[in-house]
Design a protein around this motif. Structure first.
Motif, mmCIF file in Angstrom:
data_model
loop_
_atom_site.group_PDB
_atom_site.id
_atom_site.type_symbol
_atom_site.label_atom_id
_atom_site.label_comp_id
_atom_site.label_asym_id
_atom_site.label_seq_id
_atom_site.Cartn_x
_atom_site.Cartn_y
_atom_site.Cartn_z
ATOM 1 N N ALA A 137 11.103 21.242 -15.439
ATOM 2 C CA ALA A 137 12.425 20.687 -15.122
ATOM 3 C C ALA A 137 12.879 19.719 -16.199
ATOM 4 O O ALA A 137 14.069 19.722 -16.589
ATOM 5 C CB ALA A 137 12.366 19.993 -13.760
ATOM 6 N N ASP A 140 13.914 21.742 -19.292
ATOM 7 C CA ASP A 140 15.225 22.366 -19.087
ATOM 8 C C ASP A 140 16.345 21.358 -19.264
ATOM 9 O O ASP A 140 17.386 21.653 -19.893
ATOM 10 C CB ASP A 140 15.301 22.998 -17.699
ATOM 11 N N GLN A 141 16.147 20.170 -18.720
ATOM 12 C CA GLN A 141 17.198 19.162 -18.816
ATOM 13 C C GLN A 141 17.372 18.669 -20.242
ATOM 14 O O GLN A 141 18.511 18.441 -20.701
ATOM 15 C CB GLN A 141 16.882 17.982 -17.881
ATOM 16 N N MET A 144 19.476 21.159 -21.952
ATOM 17 C CA MET A 144 20.891 20.981 -21.630
ATOM 18 C C MET A 144 21.496 19.846 -22.431
ATOM 19 O O MET A 144 22.658 19.931 -22.873
ATOM 20 C CB MET A 144 21.042 20.723 -20.125
ATOM 21 N N GLU A 193 24.747 14.934 -18.623
ATOM 22 C CA GLU A 193 23.418 15.529 -18.756
ATOM 23 C C GLU A 193 22.364 14.444 -19.026
ATOM 24 O O GLU A 193 21.226 14.541 -18.542
ATOM 25 C CB GLU A 193 23.415 16.569 -19.880
ATOM 26 N N SER A 194 22.735 13.423 -19.795
ATOM 27 C CA SER A 194 21.801 12.314 -20.062
ATOM 28 C C SER A 194 21.499 11.543 -18.776
ATOM 29 O O SER A 194 20.350 11.175 -18.500
ATOM 30 C CB SER A 194 22.388 11.369 -21.118
ATOM 31 N N ARG A 196 21.698 12.783 -15.781
ATOM 32 C CA ARG A 196 20.915 13.674 -14.938
ATOM 33 C C ARG A 196 19.438 13.650 -15.345
ATOM 34 O O ARG A 196 18.553 13.767 -14.492
ATOM 35 C CB ARG A 196 21.481 15.088 -15.041
ATOM 36 N N LEU A 197 19.184 13.481 -16.649
ATOM 37 C CA LEU A 197 17.794 13.406 -17.118
ATOM 38 C C LEU A 197 17.091 12.164 -16.533
ATOM 39 O O LEU A 197 15.937 12.244 -16.101
ATOM 40 C CB LEU A 197 17.768 13.352 -18.650
ATOM 41 N N LEU A 200 16.468 12.843 -12.943
ATOM 42 C CA LEU A 200 15.417 13.855 -12.806
ATOM 43 C C LEU A 200 14.037 13.253 -13.049
ATOM 44 O O LEU A 200 13.073 13.589 -12.338
ATOM 45 C CB LEU A 200 15.691 15.001 -13.783
#
Length: 423
Positions: A137, A140-141, A144, A193-194, A196-197, A200
């Protein structure tokens, strides 16, 4: 015919008289001798008994009895429940730390341990899976984010080109605005996306930790069950002697957890637990010198504890030893003790009169007045008492005589002559 008796001769009559006189003389002599002896005894041994006040040393001690007790004793308890398979030791056996005393059997507990091993393997596999998912995961991030950066860079290049074209009046303002909007869009995507990382990472960390906690729980559960299975062998917790073991430890009997099955004692150090009378206990305090007789050997010691309560008229005290004990001593053997309560040097001491029972009291004693040849009452303070001796605190002087036992018919008098004692 009747015979006429003949007259006795004068010589026969004289012999009879001499014999009679001799018998009378002997009787008179015997009476005189016995009378003199009786008189001499009555003069030399008067019917009353006196004691003389003298100066001497007086040591006051009390005695008691008890047992030798190990300083360190530990109970033997069952940690795991089970049925008795074998009893390997008996009271009196000397055991080493870890030596087996009882063996138990618990099939249910052993099955639970095997199940816990499978659960542990399952949690180990689950943790590996969760960690692999977390790594995937995050990768993947990160991909992205890299893609969003590329798109943002492309939008930046297009915006720069559009700005130059607008300067040269090649494109319209609308085209430039579109290029700016496209750049802002790609920049927002990168920021999203940053963010979300970061989220995550926190989420996967919690998931990983949860899997690790479940694994640790499975490990602890297995360790606990392994320990419980190992505790089916009840062992000695230290070197020493097995002094007690329950009487009803029959093969096949079920024992619950925490049940006391015996006692083990350390043989390296002891103290004496002594019982003394409650009346003597008031004079005993920690620190007093004591002597304990162990199998005929006197060992010096000190009083270390005095029980504050009285049980059945006696008080328990503990005596610690100041020297090494004989190698032959064993727990709970019977011992006698003598505690030195007080020691007086060059003190006024008398033989204890009848009625003087307890020390540190005032008594009325009959003291001999030699000038008047009579006994007179006097208040005397008595201190410590040791056996048939008593310490005089006040009221008597050296060499004075006291009456040790007062005749009942003179007990209520304040004074009486020597002659009145025998009346």
């Amino acid at each position: 015919m009747f015979e006429i008796p003949e007259d006795r001769s004068h010589s026969q009559t004289f012999k009879v008289v001499i014999i009679v006189l001799a018998i009378v003389a002997i009787l008179t002599l015997l009476i005189t001798i016995f009378t003199e002896q009786a008189f001499s005894k009555s003069v030399s041994n008067p019917s009353y008994i006196t004691g003389v006040v003298s100066r001497s040393a007086l040591t006051v001690a009390i005695s008691g009895y008890g047992k030798l007790v190990p300083k360190t004793q530990r109970g033997i308890n069952t940690i795991s429940s089970g049925h008795i398979v074998e009893v390997l030791q008996q009271p009196g056996n000397v055991v080493s730390k870890g030596e087996v005393i009882l063996l138990l059997n618990n099939p249910k507990l052993q099955r639970a341990m095997e199940t816990s091993e499978l659960a542990l393997l399952e949690e180990q596999s689950n943790l590996q899976l969760v960690k692999a998912e977390s790594r995937q995961a995050l990768e993947d991030q990160l991909g992205m984010i890299r893609l969003a950066k590329v798109r943002l860079a492309l939008a930046q290049a297009e915006l720069t080109a559009h700005e130059k074209l607008k300067e040269n009046q090649v494109i319209s303002t609308l085209d430039l605005h579109k290029a700016k909007v496209a750049w802002e869009k790609e920049d927002a995507v990168l920021q999203m996306e940053s963010s979300r990382l970061i989220t995550l990472k926190q989420t996967r960390k919690s998931i990983d930790e949860s899997a690790m906690y479940r694994l640790e729980k499975a490990k602890k559960q297995r360790e606990l069950l392994v320990s419980e299975v190992e505790q089916l062998s009840i062992t000695a917790s230290m070197d020493g002697m097995l002094t007690e073991l329950a009487d009803d430890l029959d093969i096949g009997r079920y024992l619950d957890e925490g049940q006391v099955v015996g006692m083990i004692a350390d043989l390296s150090s002891y103290y004496a637990r002594i019982n003394i009378t409650a009346s003597d206990a008031e004079f005993v305090a920690p620190g007093l010198l004591a002597t304990v007789s162990i199998k005929g050997v006197d060992m010096p010691g000190l009083v270390s504890r005095v029980e504050p309560t009285v049980t059945n008229g006696s008080v328990e005290i503990d005596i610690s030893f100041t020297g090494s004990l004989p190698a032959s001593v064993r727990p709970n053997i019977d011992v006698n003790a003598v505690i030195e309560v007080a020691s007086h040097q060059d003190a006024l001491v008398i033989e204890r009169p009848v009625g003087v029972i307890r020390g540190h009291r005032d008594y009325s004693l009959f003291v001999l007045n030699e000038a008047r040849q009579q006994f007179e009452t006097r208040h005397v303070s008595i201190g410590d008492i040791s056996g048939d001796k008593a310490l005089v605190v006040k009221g008597l002087a050296q060499n004075e005589q006291i009456l040790l036992q007062v005749p009942s018919h003179l007990a209520s008098r304040q004074q009486f002559s020597i002659g009145e004692i025998d009346e």
